[in-house]
Each structure stands twice: as C-alpha cells, then as structure tokens.
Design a protein around this motif. Sequence first.
Motif, mmCIF file in Angstrom:
data_model
loop_
_atom_site.group_PDB
_atom_site.id
_atom_site.type_symbol
_atom_site.label_atom_id
_atom_site.label_comp_id
_atom_site.label_asym_id
_atom_site.label_seq_id
_atom_site.Cartn_x
_atom_site.Cartn_y
_atom_site.Cartn_z
ATOM 1 N N ALA A 132 0.838 -1.202 0.000
ATOM 2 C CA ALA A 132 0.000 0.000 0.000
ATOM 3 C C ALA A 132 0.874 1.253 0.000
ATOM 4 O O ALA A 132 0.621 2.193 -0.763
ATOM 5 C CB ALA A 132 -0.926 -0.002 1.217
ATOM 6 N N ARG B 17 -1.289 4.222 -1.346
ATOM 7 C CA ARG B 17 -2.659 3.960 -0.905
ATOM 8 C C ARG B 17 -2.652 3.713 0.601
ATOM 9 O O ARG B 17 -1.633 3.350 1.176
ATOM 10 C CB ARG B 17 -3.214 2.689 -1.564
ATOM 11 N N GLY C 24 -7.482 0.964 1.554
ATOM 12 C CA GLY C 24 -7.630 1.150 0.116
ATOM 13 C C GLY C 24 -6.956 0.039 -0.665
ATOM 14 O O GLY C 24 -7.468 -0.421 -1.692
ATOM 15 N N GLN C 25 -5.810 -0.407 -0.191
ATOM 16 C CA GLN C 25 -5.085 -1.490 -0.864
ATOM 17 C C GLN C 25 -5.875 -2.794 -0.789
ATOM 18 O O GLN C 25 -6.000 -3.503 -1.783
ATOM 19 C CB GLN C 25 -3.693 -1.680 -0.243
ATOM 20 N N TRP D 244 -8.763 -2.576 -3.155
ATOM 21 C CA TRP D 244 -8.276 -2.712 -4.526
ATOM 22 C C TRP D 244 -7.970 -4.180 -4.839
ATOM 23 O O TRP D 244 -8.351 -4.687 -5.911
ATOM 24 C CB TRP D 244 -7.033 -1.846 -4.723
#
Length: 55
Positions: free
Chosen positions: A23, A28, A32-33, A36
């Motif tokens: 990340a 990120r 968020g990682q 994703w």
Amino acid sequence: MAKKKAFALRINEDMLKAIEKWASDEFRSTNGQIEWMLMQTLKEAKREPKKKDEE
C-alpha cells in the motif's frame, strides 16, 4: 459511490505487514489497498458487483 460497511478482519501479522508495504509503495492506505486487491480478484473471477444502472 457505493455505501461502505465496516467489519472486523482477522489477518496474519506477516500478511498485514506485506499489504501495508505494498500500500505504501502504491501511495494507498492499507484499507484502500485491501479494497483494490479484493476488486481485482472479483474482476478476475468475473464476479465484480453490478453497477446501480445494471440492476
């Protein structure tokens, strides 16, 4: 944007450290990682969520 729901995730410490590093490398957040990564996996499996206009 889709509504987000919080939940607890138990994850191996070494795996979390690897995700945090990835990340950081991608600029990120850890959350968020993970989002994703999950979306990429859903797309590869052709199971990504339908968009509102597709329902």
